[in-house]
Design a protein around this motif. Structure first.
Motif, PDB file in Angstrom:
ATOM      1  N   VAL A  67       0.840  -1.118  -0.216  1.00  0.00           N
ATOM      2  CA  VAL A  67      -0.198  -0.257  -0.289  1.00  0.00           C
ATOM      3  C   VAL A  67       1.242   1.748   0.215  1.00  0.00           C
ATOM      4  CG1 VAL A  67      -1.157   1.773   1.570  1.00  0.00           C
ATOM      5  CG2 VAL A  67      -1.961  -1.314   1.036  1.00  0.00           C
ATOM      6  N   ARG A  68       2.169   1.295   0.754  1.00  0.00           N
ATOM      7  CA  ARG A  68       3.125   1.790   0.851  1.00  0.00           C
ATOM      8  C   ARG A  68       3.422   2.821  -0.151  1.00  0.00           C
ATOM      9  NH1 ARG A  68       3.935   0.334   6.435  1.00  0.00           N
ATOM     10  NH2 ARG A  68       6.037  -0.562   5.654  1.00  0.00           N
ATOM     11  N   ALA A  69       4.319   1.447  -1.180  1.00  0.00           N
ATOM     12  CA  ALA A  69       3.964   1.816  -2.230  1.00  0.00           C
ATOM     13  C   ALA A  69       3.339   1.956  -3.805  1.00  0.00           C
ATOM     14  CB  ALA A  69       4.580   0.501  -3.052  1.00  0.00           C
ATOM     15  N   LEU A  70       1.861   1.159  -3.726  1.00  0.00           N
ATOM     16  CA  LEU A  70       1.516   2.838  -4.578  1.00  0.00           C
ATOM     17  C   LEU A  70       1.266   4.252  -4.185  1.00  0.00           C
ATOM     18  CD1 LEU A  70      -1.889  -0.003  -3.942  1.00  0.00           C
ATOM     19  CD2 LEU A  70      -0.271   0.286  -6.498  1.00  0.00           C
ATOM     20  N   ALA A  71       0.380   4.030  -2.930  1.00  0.00           N
ATOM     21  CA  ALA A  71       0.591   5.484  -2.477  1.00  0.00           C
ATOM     22  C   ALA A  71       1.651   7.079  -2.689  1.00  0.00           C
ATOM     23  CB  ALA A  71       0.299   5.518  -0.711  1.00  0.00           C
ATOM     24  N   SER A  72       3.075   6.084  -2.454  1.00  0.00           N
ATOM     25  CA  SER A  72       4.396   7.286  -3.382  1.00  0.00           C
ATOM     26  C   SER A  72       4.971   6.564  -4.479  1.00  0.00           C
ATOM     27  CB  SER A  72       5.475   6.595  -1.572  1.00  0.00           C
ATOM     28  OG  SER A  72       5.398   5.368  -1.877  1.00  0.00           O
ATOM     29  N   SER A  73       4.361   6.459  -5.511  1.00  0.00           N
ATOM     30  CA  SER A  73       4.990   5.330  -6.577  1.00  0.00           C
ATOM     31  C   SER A  73       4.813   6.793  -7.297  1.00  0.00           C
ATOM     32  CB  SER A  73       3.769   4.812  -7.001  1.00  0.00           C
ATOM     33  OG  SER A  73       3.787   4.393  -8.655  1.00  0.00           O
ATOM     34  N   GLN A  74       5.886   7.127  -8.081  1.00  0.00           N
ATOM     35  CA  GLN A  74       5.470   8.239  -9.210  1.00  0.00           C
ATOM     36  C   GLN A  74       5.687   8.307 -10.536  1.00  0.00           C
ATOM     37  OE1 GLN A  74       9.986  10.077  -8.798  1.00  0.00           O
ATOM     38  NE2 GLN A  74      10.061   9.041  -7.619  1.00  0.00           N
ATOM     39  N   THR A  75       5.023   6.255 -10.357  1.00  0.00           N
ATOM     40  CA  THR A  75       4.562   5.678 -12.315  1.00  0.00           C
ATOM     41  C   THR A  75       3.455   5.884 -12.191  1.00  0.00           C
ATOM     42  OG1 THR A  75       4.429   3.554 -11.064  1.00  0.00           O
ATOM     43  CG2 THR A  75       6.380   4.644 -11.837  1.00  0.00           C
ATOM     44  N   ASP A  93      -3.825   1.040   6.553  1.00  0.00           N
ATOM     45  CA  ASP A  93      -3.632   0.965   4.634  1.00  0.00           C
ATOM     46  C   ASP A  93      -4.519   2.074   4.365  1.00  0.00           C
ATOM     47  OD1 ASP A  93      -2.259  -0.812   5.190  1.00  0.00           O
ATOM     48  OD2 ASP A  93      -3.492  -2.697   5.049  1.00  0.00           O
ATOM     49  N   MET A  94      -6.058   2.183   5.237  1.00  0.00           N
ATOM     50  CA  MET A  94      -6.460   3.304   4.234  1.00  0.00           C
ATOM     51  C   MET A  94      -6.354   4.583   4.807  1.00  0.00           C
ATOM     52  SD  MET A  94      -9.061   2.064   3.179  1.00  0.00           S
ATOM     53  CE  MET A  94      -8.034   0.631   2.552  1.00  0.00           C
ATOM     54  N   ASN A  95      -5.376   4.857   5.733  1.00  0.00           N
ATOM     55  CA  ASN A  95      -4.741   5.880   6.328  1.00  0.00           C
ATOM     56  C   ASN A  95      -3.498   6.703   5.458  1.00  0.00           C
ATOM     57  OD1 ASN A  95      -6.172   7.617   8.264  1.00  0.00           O
ATOM     58  ND2 ASN A  95      -5.296   5.886   9.885  1.00  0.00           N
ATOM     59  N   ARG A 122     -13.885   7.041   7.671  1.00  0.00           N
ATOM     60  CA  ARG A 122     -13.406   8.460   8.482  1.00  0.00           C
ATOM     61  C   ARG A 122     -12.153   9.091   7.710  1.00  0.00           C
ATOM     62  NH1 ARG A 122     -15.536   7.484  13.171  1.00  0.00           N
ATOM     63  NH2 ARG A 122     -14.192   6.311  14.228  1.00  0.00           N
ATOM     64  N   ALA A 123     -11.090   8.180   7.492  1.00  0.00           N
ATOM     65  CA  ALA A 123      -9.614   8.546   7.068  1.00  0.00           C
ATOM     66  C   ALA A 123      -9.731   9.364   5.167  1.00  0.00           C
ATOM     67  CB  ALA A 123      -8.443   7.767   7.082  1.00  0.00           C
ATOM     68  N   LEU A 124     -10.699   8.825   5.000  1.00  0.00           N
ATOM     69  CA  LEU A 124     -10.783   8.757   3.143  1.00  0.00           C
ATOM     70  C   LEU A 124     -11.659   9.177   2.569  1.00  0.00           C
ATOM     71  CD1 LEU A 124     -11.569   4.389   2.532  1.00  0.00           C
ATOM     72  CD2 LEU A 124      -9.640   5.826   1.810  1.00  0.00           C
ATOM     73  N   ALA A 125     -12.901   9.686   3.549  1.00  0.00           N
ATOM     74  CA  ALA A 125     -13.419  10.829   3.679  1.00  0.00           C
ATOM     75  C   ALA A 125     -13.134  12.095   3.989  1.00  0.00           C
ATOM     76  CB  ALA A 125     -15.190  10.647   5.074  1.00  0.00           C
TER      77      ALA A 125
END
Length: 199
Positions: A67-75, A93-95, A122-125
């Motif tokens: 999840v961290r890789a997805l969230a920080s991906s540059q691609t 993971d939602m955070n 709540r994190a998503l919202a």
């Protein structure tokens, strides 16, 4: 990693011993994981997936690191659809997703069959990056009434037109959060899938 995958595939094609095949399969998945992380972390100038618009990881146990890789991906700047159903995601993971600076183009997110509670919702919202969302699937997560309340009161999902909350531990009486006069969500979310409600 790709050279190792080719080698393992060659060995698998001719291997008949069950124990050896099991070990080779295990090695193969480890190298696929390594290669996937490398692709996600490559700069756009070199990456081979930087025009990707849809990504399905349904059923893969990607873990917090994935999840961290997805969230920080540059691609993944062009990604509009992401399927993370049945990937054992939790509130943490939602955070991570909610604070991502790499998924700004995302408009459709599938999170069905995970371990997300009201805290994750709540994190998503509360995340401004999801203002472009048109579709959100949270089915089969125990978000409960607090999660339903967070969704009904958020201003982040102003463009949402499709919301799936089936099997989310929301009591039938709680559907008023969405379909009653106390909220306008039912007027801008269609279709709206809820337990015991036909919209």
């Amino acid at each position: 990693p790709r050279g190792e995958l080719f080698r393992i595939d060659r060995e698998l094609s001719s291997c008949e011993d069950p124990e050896t095949r099991l070990e080779l399969e295990s090695q193969r998945w480890r190298w696929i994981e390594v290669e996937g992380r490398a692709l996600l972390s490559e700069p756009p100038a070199r990456g081979s997936v930087h025009h990707l618009e849809a990504l399905r990881l349904c059923g893969d146990d990607i873990g917090h690191e994935g999840v961290r890789a997805l969230a920080s991906s540059q691609t993944l700047g062009h990604l509009t659809f992401l399927d993370l159903g049945r990937t054992r995601l939790v509130d943490e993971d939602m955070n991570t997703l909610a604070t991502s600076s790499s998924l700004n183009a995302l408009s459709r997110l599938r999170l069905a069959n995970n371990r997300i509670s009201a805290e994750g919702v709540r994190a998503l919202a509360s995340s401004a990056i999801f203002r472009g969302f048109t579709s959100l699937d949270l089915g089969d997560n125990r978000i409960g009434e607090d999660g339903a309340r967070a969704l009904a009161s958020t201003e982040s999902f102003v463009n949402l037109t499709e919301l799936d909350l089936r099997n989310c531990s929301i009591q039938k009486r709680s559907n008023s959060h969405f379909s009653g006069e106390s909220t306008e969500m039912n007027s801008w979310v269609s279709p709206l899938w809820l337990p015991g409600v036909h919209c």
